[in-house]
Write an enzyme that holds these catalytic residues in place. Structure first.
Site, PDB file in Angstrom:
ATOM      1  N   ARG A 165       0.852  -1.191   0.000  1.00 16.03           N
ATOM      2  CA  ARG A 165       0.000   0.000   0.000  1.00 16.03           C
ATOM      3  C   ARG A 165       0.889   1.243   0.000  1.00 16.03           C
ATOM      4  O   ARG A 165       1.521   1.559   1.009  1.00 16.03           O
ATOM      5  CB  ARG A 165      -0.937   0.018   1.207  1.00 16.03           C
ATOM      6  N   ASP A 449      -4.391   3.239  13.814  1.00 11.55           N
ATOM      7  CA  ASP A 449      -3.521   3.796  12.784  1.00 11.55           C
ATOM      8  C   ASP A 449      -4.028   5.181  12.436  1.00 11.55           C
ATOM      9  O   ASP A 449      -4.875   5.745  13.133  1.00 11.55           O
ATOM     10  CB  ASP A 449      -3.414   2.876  11.571  1.00 11.55           C
TER      11      ASP A 449
END
Length: 534
Positions: A165, A449
């Site tokens: 990612r 996160d």
């Protein structure tokens, strides 16, 4: 620190550590410069288009399925068949690319590892370059890790497929300049992995695969597709060698799922329900629209809320209609070896979440911790059996309207002082860790996160600027939030004792106040946070 030769017009301003030249090669930097010169103007135009749309939403416009792309939604087409290593995706684990996580994720028993340079990562220069080195070493099977306690970690035999990612289109990489301009973080992460690891992956019978975050339109997907095609041609790879799964984690993208798949169809590997950023996006896009878009406490919003059910049902229907994988959302619980009662309750919730996804037709789902891989796998094994996926289950009975996607007001739950306190505490703890170099942080038995921190600070901004009164009667004011901030810092200080990092939490407090309490809403907290980093 050493120096290195770079192609014309390319300047690397970050320090060059040991083995950095293996990643920052002339081939990689040359392709990066080429991509920057060809595509960065389009990237900037698309970011400006986001801002234009935001102004229209503030003025009262609502999102809907676009009339000018109706032919795409009604047309007969499918994406490319699943690529090697991506046929069976029943369990995917996510995490940053430090050495320990690289070994543990690949050994976890998951089918796929989302190797994260984005929300679970802090974009410190060493993290970005050394993470690429770790992926190369993993593919060469030369990676290992020894903990401070002397425990050694090595790769086993059955490894997950790596899917990288990169950062979103909005984030720069300030340590590499092309013709005096910062390059896109997206292009930096994409290019270094493609040049450094694509041939290694192909030699292993797989390929260079990516997860694409934060997109808001099919035109952003078209840009990625053009980048893929040009890079494939430049490196001599057949078209379609690169494959990408798109995270549907913004509310505008939810109205463009089919168009996004269409733009990427020869490179597509499906869509993912990026549910935490999706909540952040809804708050951000409709932050000034009053009661119709006010959510309850962060932890009270579940996947059974009507607008979230509409979103996930539409995602599965869209993907399977077009032959693409539908991947479910994150189970963020972090098991505790000290509290079996907490574990039992949380694991039951994880199981129920995965049962709902498998029952809805998802082909796999995410977990944040290796200990959750068996739970997720057991659930999907029970539904899939010997089949690798549920692509044949097209969910033709599903019909979702734009109004259902926007029915935020029907979400059950309260807005409470405890919810405000939790949001502040999570944000401060996370930001202190982020500024210190850690992007995936266990807080209150959840893996936090950047996405979950974004929900916390954006919801506080929304409650403050919409004059919300909490269920206990407290009006959300700047003074109330500042008091809660100081209480949270005092609690953290008492917990940490002599380990309390005064400068780190002072910086976190300043950043939090900037992104949660300022009159003007900051689009992404990672933008000002990044400028605070070396």
């Amino acid at each position: 620190m050493t120096t290195m030769a770079t192609p014309d017009g390319v300047e690397v301003t970050g320090p060059i550590g040991d083995r950095y030249d293996e990643v920052l090669t002339a081939e990689a930097l040359g392709l990066l410069a080429d991509l920057h010169r060809r595509f960065d103007a389009r990237r900037r135009e698309l970011l400006a288009a986001r801002a234009d749309q935001q102004r229209r939403l503030h003025a009262g416009e609502l999102l809907d399925f676009a009339a000018d792309t109706a032919d795409v939604r009604t047309g007969e087409w499918t994406v490319a068949p699943p690529a090697p290593g991506l046929v069976d995706r029943r369990v995917e684990i996510t995490g940053p690319t430090d050495r320990k996580m690289t070994v543990n994720a690949l050994n976890s028993g998951a089918k796929v590892w989302l190797a994260d340079f984005e929300d679970a990562n802090t974009p410190l220069w060493p993290n970005m370059v050394e993470g690429q080195l770790n992926l190369r070493d993993a593919l060469d099977r030369t990676i290992d890790f020894t903990s401070p306690e002397g425990k050694r970690y090595e790769l086993g035999d059955d490894l997950a497929t790596i899917v990288v990612r990169p950062r979103g289109w909005h984030l720069p990489e300030k340590h590499v300049l092309v013709d005096g301009e910062r390059v896109s973080g997206s292009l930096f992460d994409f290019t270094l992995y493609l040049v450094g690891c694509a041939r290694r992956q192909l030699d292993h019978g797989r390929g260079p695969y990516y997860y694409l975050p934060k997109m808001e339109s099919h035109l952003e997907a078209r840009l990625w597709n053009d980048v893929f095609s040009h890079a494939e041609d430049a490196l001599g790879f057949p078209r379609g060698t690169v494959r990408a799964t798109v995270l549907i984690e913004t509310i505008p993208a939810a109205f463009r799922m089919e168009e996004i798949l269409y733009e990427l169809r020869e490179h597509s590997a499906g869509l993912n329900a990026g549910r935490w950023d999706y909540l952040f996006s809804i708050i951000k896009k409709f932050r000034s629209r009053g009661a119709d878009f006010l959510l309850p406490d962060r932890n009270a919003v579940t996947m059974t809320a009507p607008f979230m059910r509409a979103y996930t049902e539409l995602l599965v229907r869209t993907c399977h209609k077009r032959g693409a994988h539908a991947i479910g959302g994150m189970a963020a619980f972090i098991p505790s070896r000290r509290d079996p009662e907490v574990n039992a309750t949380a694991l039951a919730k994880v199981r129920a979440d995965k049962e709902r996804e498998a029952g809805d037709g998802f082909d796999g789902s995410w977990v944040a911790h290796p200990d959750l891989v068996p739970v997720c796998r057991e659930v999907f094994d029970g539904v899939l059996g010997d089949r690798p996926n549920q692509l044949a289950r097209t969910r033709d009975e599903v019909t979702v309207t734009g109004a259902q996607l926007l029915d935020v007001a029907a979400t059950p739950g309260a807005k409470t002082l405890d919810g405000l306190r939790n949001a502040v505490s999570v944000a401060l703890r996370y930001l202190a860790a982020w500024l210190g170099g850690s992007g995936a942080v266990a807080i209150f038995n959840l893996m936090e996160d950047a996405a979950t921190a974004e929900i916390s600070r954006s919801q506080i901004w929304q409650w403050l600027h919409n004059d919300v009164t909490l269920d206990g009667g407290e009006k959300v004011t700047r003074e109330l939030v500042e008091r809660v901030v100081e209480e949270a810092l005092a609690e953290i200080r008492a917990e940490a004792g002599p380990r309390y990092d005064e400068p780190g939490y002072a910086a976190a407090r300043d950043l939090f106040v900037e992104v949660a309490l300022a009159d003007d809403f900051v689009d992404f907290l990672t933008l000002p946070a990044y400028e605070r980093m070396p």
